[in-house]
Design a protein around this motif. Sequence first.
Motif, mmCIF file in Angstrom:
data_model
loop_
_atom_site.group_PDB
_atom_site.id
_atom_site.type_symbol
_atom_site.label_atom_id
_atom_site.label_comp_id
_atom_site.label_asym_id
_atom_site.label_seq_id
_atom_site.Cartn_x
_atom_site.Cartn_y
_atom_site.Cartn_z
ATOM 1 N N PHE A 162 2.035 12.427 -4.575
ATOM 2 C CA PHE A 162 1.761 11.633 -5.779
ATOM 3 C C PHE A 162 2.165 10.183 -5.577
ATOM 4 O O PHE A 162 1.495 9.266 -6.076
ATOM 5 C CB PHE A 162 2.508 12.215 -6.978
ATOM 6 N N ALA A 163 3.286 9.968 -4.866
ATOM 7 C CA ALA A 163 3.720 8.593 -4.605
ATOM 8 C C ALA A 163 2.670 7.842 -3.797
ATOM 9 O O ALA A 163 2.376 6.667 -4.073
ATOM 10 C CB ALA A 163 5.066 8.600 -3.873
ATOM 11 N N ALA A 164 2.090 8.511 -2.809
ATOM 12 C CA ALA A 164 1.050 7.875 -2.000
ATOM 13 C C ALA A 164 -0.199 7.607 -2.837
ATOM 14 O O ALA A 164 -0.864 6.566 -2.678
ATOM 15 C CB ALA A 164 0.708 8.767 -0.809
ATOM 16 N N ALA A 165 -0.525 8.535 -3.738
ATOM 17 C CA ALA A 165 -1.721 8.356 -4.569
ATOM 18 C C ALA A 165 -1.571 7.200 -5.544
ATOM 19 O O ALA A 165 -2.572 6.620 -5.980
ATOM 20 C CB ALA A 165 -2.013 9.649 -5.329
ATOM 21 N N PHE A 166 -0.337 6.849 -5.888
ATOM 22 C CA PHE A 166 -0.108 5.778 -6.859
ATOM 23 C C PHE A 166 0.530 4.545 -6.227
ATOM 24 O O PHE A 166 1.419 3.921 -6.793
ATOM 25 C CB PHE A 166 0.743 6.297 -8.015
ATOM 26 N N GLY A 167 0.045 4.206 -5.031
ATOM 27 C CA GLY A 167 0.301 2.887 -4.491
ATOM 28 C C GLY A 167 1.392 2.727 -3.479
ATOM 29 O O GLY A 167 1.572 1.623 -2.957
ATOM 30 N N ALA A 168 2.177 3.760 -3.161
ATOM 31 C CA ALA A 168 3.266 3.606 -2.200
ATOM 32 C C ALA A 168 2.743 3.815 -0.786
ATOM 33 O O ALA A 168 2.037 4.793 -0.510
ATOM 34 C CB ALA A 168 4.389 4.594 -2.488
ATOM 35 N N ASN A 169 3.091 2.909 0.132
ATOM 36 C CA ASN A 169 2.690 3.080 1.528
ATOM 37 C C ASN A 169 3.729 3.927 2.260
ATOM 38 O O ASN A 169 4.761 4.321 1.709
ATOM 39 C CB ASN A 169 2.507 1.721 2.220
ATOM 40 N N ASP A 170 3.464 4.208 3.535
ATOM 41 C CA ASP A 170 4.327 5.105 4.311
ATOM 42 C C ASP A 170 5.751 4.560 4.416
ATOM 43 O O ASP A 170 6.726 5.318 4.325
ATOM 44 C CB ASP A 170 3.745 5.333 5.706
ATOM 45 N N ASN A 171 5.894 3.259 4.627
ATOM 46 C CA ASN A 171 7.236 2.681 4.748
ATOM 47 C C ASN A 171 8.011 2.792 3.429
ATOM 48 O O ASN A 171 9.215 3.083 3.424
ATOM 49 C CB ASN A 171 7.143 1.215 5.175
ATOM 50 N N GLN A 172 7.312 2.555 2.326
ATOM 51 C CA GLN A 172 7.974 2.669 1.026
ATOM 52 C C GLN A 172 8.384 4.112 0.749
ATOM 53 O O GLN A 172 9.492 4.363 0.259
ATOM 54 C CB GLN A 172 7.046 2.155 -0.076
ATOM 55 N N ILE A 173 7.508 5.050 1.071
ATOM 56 C CA ILE A 173 7.838 6.464 0.849
ATOM 57 C C ILE A 173 9.055 6.860 1.678
ATOM 58 O O ILE A 173 9.954 7.570 1.194
ATOM 59 C CB ILE A 173 6.629 7.360 1.178
ATOM 60 N N ALA A 174 9.118 6.407 2.929
ATOM 61 C CA ALA A 174 10.269 6.723 3.775
ATOM 62 C C ALA A 174 11.555 6.149 3.185
ATOM 63 O O ALA A 174 12.607 6.802 3.188
ATOM 64 C CB ALA A 174 10.039 6.182 5.194
ATOM 65 N N ALA A 175 11.462 4.918 2.655
ATOM 66 C CA ALA A 175 12.657 4.288 2.083
ATOM 67 C C ALA A 175 13.075 4.931 0.773
ATOM 68 O O ALA A 175 14.264 4.972 0.442
ATOM 69 C CB ALA A 175 12.404 2.798 1.874
ATOM 70 N N LEU A 176 12.099 5.451 0.001
ATOM 71 C CA LEU A 176 12.384 6.003 -1.322
ATOM 72 C C LEU A 176 12.638 7.500 -1.307
ATOM 73 O O LEU A 176 12.863 8.098 -2.350
ATOM 74 C CB LEU A 176 11.213 5.714 -2.268
ATOM 75 N N THR A 177 12.626 8.134 -0.135
ATOM 76 C CA THR A 177 12.859 9.578 -0.044
ATOM 77 C C THR A 177 14.336 9.891 -0.273
ATOM 78 O O THR A 177 15.214 9.262 0.314
ATOM 79 C CB THR A 177 12.417 10.115 1.329
ATOM 80 N N LEU A 178 14.598 10.870 -1.120
ATOM 81 C CA LEU A 178 15.972 11.252 -1.461
ATOM 82 C C LEU A 178 16.562 12.118 -0.354
ATOM 83 O O LEU A 178 15.889 12.958 0.241
ATOM 84 C CB LEU A 178 15.985 12.030 -2.777
#
Length: 801
Positions: free
Chosen positions: A519-535
Motif C-alpha cells: 500500500f505504501a508503494a501504491a500511494f507514492g513511496a519509493n523503495d528507499n522511502q519504504i526501506a527507511a520507514l520500515t518498522l
Amino acid sequence: MKFTLSWLKRHLDTDASLEEIGKALTAIGLEVEEITDRAKDFAPFKVALIEAAEKHPDADKLKVCTVKTESGMQQVVCGAPNARAGMKGIFAPENTYIPGLDVTLKKTKIRGVESCGMMVSEKEMQLSDEHKGIIEVDDSYAIGTPMAGIFGLDDPVIEIALTPNRADCAGVRGIARDLAAAGLGKLKPLQTPSVTGQGASPVKVTIEDTEGCPLFLGRYIKGVKNAPSPKWLQDQLKAVGLRPISALVDITNFICLDHARPLHVYDADKLSGDIYVRTSHKNETFRDLNVKAHTFKGNELVISDEAGPQGLAGIIGGQDTCVEEDTTNIFLECAYFKPERIARTGRALSIDSDARYRFDRGVDPAFLSEAMEIFTAMVLDICGGQASEIVTAGQEPNWQTEIEYDPAYCAQLIGLDIPQARQLEILSALGFEVSGSAPKLKIRPPSWRGDVFARADIVEEIIRIEGFDKLPAVSVINDTAVPSGAETPLLTRMRTARAALAARGLQESITWSFIGRDFAAAFGANDNQIAALTLQNPISSEMDVMRPSILPTLIEAAIRNEARGYPSAALFEVGPVFAGVKPEDQSILAAGIRTGSNAARHWADKTAARPVDLYDAKADALAALAAAGAPAENAQISADAPEYYHPGRSGALRLGKNVLAYFGEIHPATLEDMDVKFPIVAFEVFLENIPEAKKKSGTEKPYLTLEPLQPLARDFAFVVDEQTPAADIIRAAKSADKTLITGAEIFDVYQGKGVEPGQKSIALSVSIQPTEQTLTDKDLEGLMARVIDAVQQKCGGVLRG
C-alpha cells in the motif's frame, strides 16, 4: 504497609496522639490510607459470668444460661458444649453487630425460651477459626472488662501507601526514623545483640552468580524447638493481617516488617550438602512453599543445594526444605540480591511475596550482619538451640555515593529559604552524613536510601520534613488582561479543518499510522522511502511501514464498512504522514474519502441521491482550506495530482508552486490493487503549506457592511476551447471590476448542436453589488462589456449568440 501504634513505639519515643501521627505521616510523604481503631469496633463485647447453666426444656443440645453482666442479669440460650456455671466469657448484648456472623443481635425466642444477647466464640469475633465452644477467659478478669484489652485488640492499626523509592519505609523502623526527623519524638537506639558462635557451620555457601547476589550470610543453629510463637508476637502479626505459623517463620516475618529485611530459614536436615547461589538451568523444576510447581527458563536466580533449587532468591522458599513442627536444626539465609534480577524473575513467574516487595525496591545492603544477630538472638530466646559462627560468601556491594550540595540551591529550586543549620539538622536526623563547608558541602546518603543520588533529591528530603505547607503561595500574575493563545498556528488549522469537515457530514476516524509496504508503494513511496520507514518490531506483518498517506487506512475502513452493509462512507482524519525518518520528513494532513451516494434517497426529491464525484472531494478540500485560513478563493487548479489519482478526474489546488491540496477519484488500478470493487473520491489538504496571514498595520479585515442598494445578477454564455479551465473563465470575469463584481458562478456547460467540435459553451452568472449609487442602464452595459472583453482577452471566449 501496615503496623500498629505499639509496634511503632518500639522504635519511636513519642507522646504524640494517633491523629497527630497520621497527619505527620501524610505530610512527610508516607500517605495514610487507613487508621483502624479496633477497640471501638469491639467496645460492646465485655467479660460476663455464667452463674447458672440449665438444660433447655425443648432441646437436648441447648442450655439456658443466667449471665451476670456489668449492667445486670441476662438470660441467654447457648449451644456451646463448654458453657457451664462459674465460667467467665465474652458477652454480646442486644443490638450488637457480630462480625463473624454478619448479623445484628435482636432479642428473640429460641425453642420457646427468650434469649437476650449471646456468649461469643473466637470464630464469631473473627479471632480464629475455633468455633467448638465459646470464649473462656481467666477468672482474674473482672466483669465488664473490655474484650479488646484482653485480646490485644486495643492497639490501632495504621496503613500507609509507599512510593516505589521508599524501600526503607517498608519496615517500621524506617517509618519511625522519618517521624523522629519530623519532630514527633525521638528515635530509640537500635539494640543489636552480639551472639558468639559455637564452632563452624556444617553448611557452606558458594556464590556462583555474583552479579545477582554480591553478599550472602548464613548461620547454622542446632537444637531448636519450633513451637508456636509467644502471644505478643502472634498478636503483632495478626494485627497487620499475617497468620502466625510457627516460631521460626513468625520471627522471619516479624524482622521483615520491623526492619524491611527479608530472611529465610531452611530445615538444615533436609538440605543435601552445601548451599549454592546460582543461575537456574533451563527446564529445571522447583516447588515453592505454596506447593506450586515452576519450570525455569534458565535465567532465574536460585538458592540450590546438591539436589537442586531449594528457593527462588529474594522471592520465596521451597517446599522440600521448609521448616515444620519437628524441625530441630536450621540454616538461616540473610543475603543481598540485585533488585533488577528479583523483579524480572518475579514478573516472569507471576509470584508476589513480602520478600519480593522489598527486594524489588532495594533493601539496605549494609544491614546484613545486624539482621543476622537480631534473628539469632530471637531464635535462641524463643526456640533455644546453639548457633554456629556466621558463614560469609561474597562482599558488600559498593553503595556509597557523595553529592556536592550548596544550601542556597534549596531556595533556587523550591522558592523557600530554609536556613543552612536547619537543612543540616534535617539531613542528620535522616541519617545523612555531611562534611565540608558551603557552598560545596559533601552529602553522603545512608545505605538504606539508594534512591538519593542528586541535588534535587537532597532538597526533596529537606522540604518534605520541613513541610510542604510552608511553601509560599504565589499568585500567577498576567502582564496583559487577556492571555495569549496556547495553540500554535498548526494546531489551530488542525482544529478548524476538523470542525469544517465534520460540519460537511464526514465522520472523523483515528487509524493506525502503519500500513503494508504494498500500500505504501501504491500511494507514492519509493523503495528507499519504504526501506527507511520500515518498522523494526511491527505489530503485524501487514502493518510494517509508516504511512506516506492517510488515504490507505481510510480506504481500508471503507472496505470494512461496505462489507458490513454500509456502502456510503464519508470519513476523514487529521494526522501525520511520513516521507522519511527525520522530523522534517513528517507533515500533518487533513485527508478524507467518500464512497457510494452523497445522500440518502427520498420520496420528495428523487434527484437528491447521486453517486459521489470529484466535485464533492474538491468542495471538501476547499472547505478545509477556508476554515484553516487559506485564501481558497485565490487557489489555482492544476491537473497534476499524484499517480494514485485518476489522471482525468483529479486536480491540485495551489498558490503558484505551493500545493495546498489534492482531490479527485482514486485511480482504478490503485483500487484494484487494494481489492476495492467500488469507486472512491478523496482529498488531501496540506495544512503546513498554508501561508500565514500577513500581519501589517491597517490590513485587518473590515467589519461587515450591509449595503443599502439591492444586488443584481447578469448571465453570460461564452464559447471557449474545450480545454479551457472553467476556473480561468471565472477569474477573468471577476477581474473586470473588483469593486462591483462580488462573485461569479458557472451554472451550465454544453457541447453539442450549435457549438463547433472542440469547443464548449460555458454559462456564467455574475453577481453585482452597487455601493455608492444605483447603477444606470448605461453603467450596466459598460460593466457587461468589460466582462465580455476580459473573458475574450484572457480565455479566448466569444459571447454566444
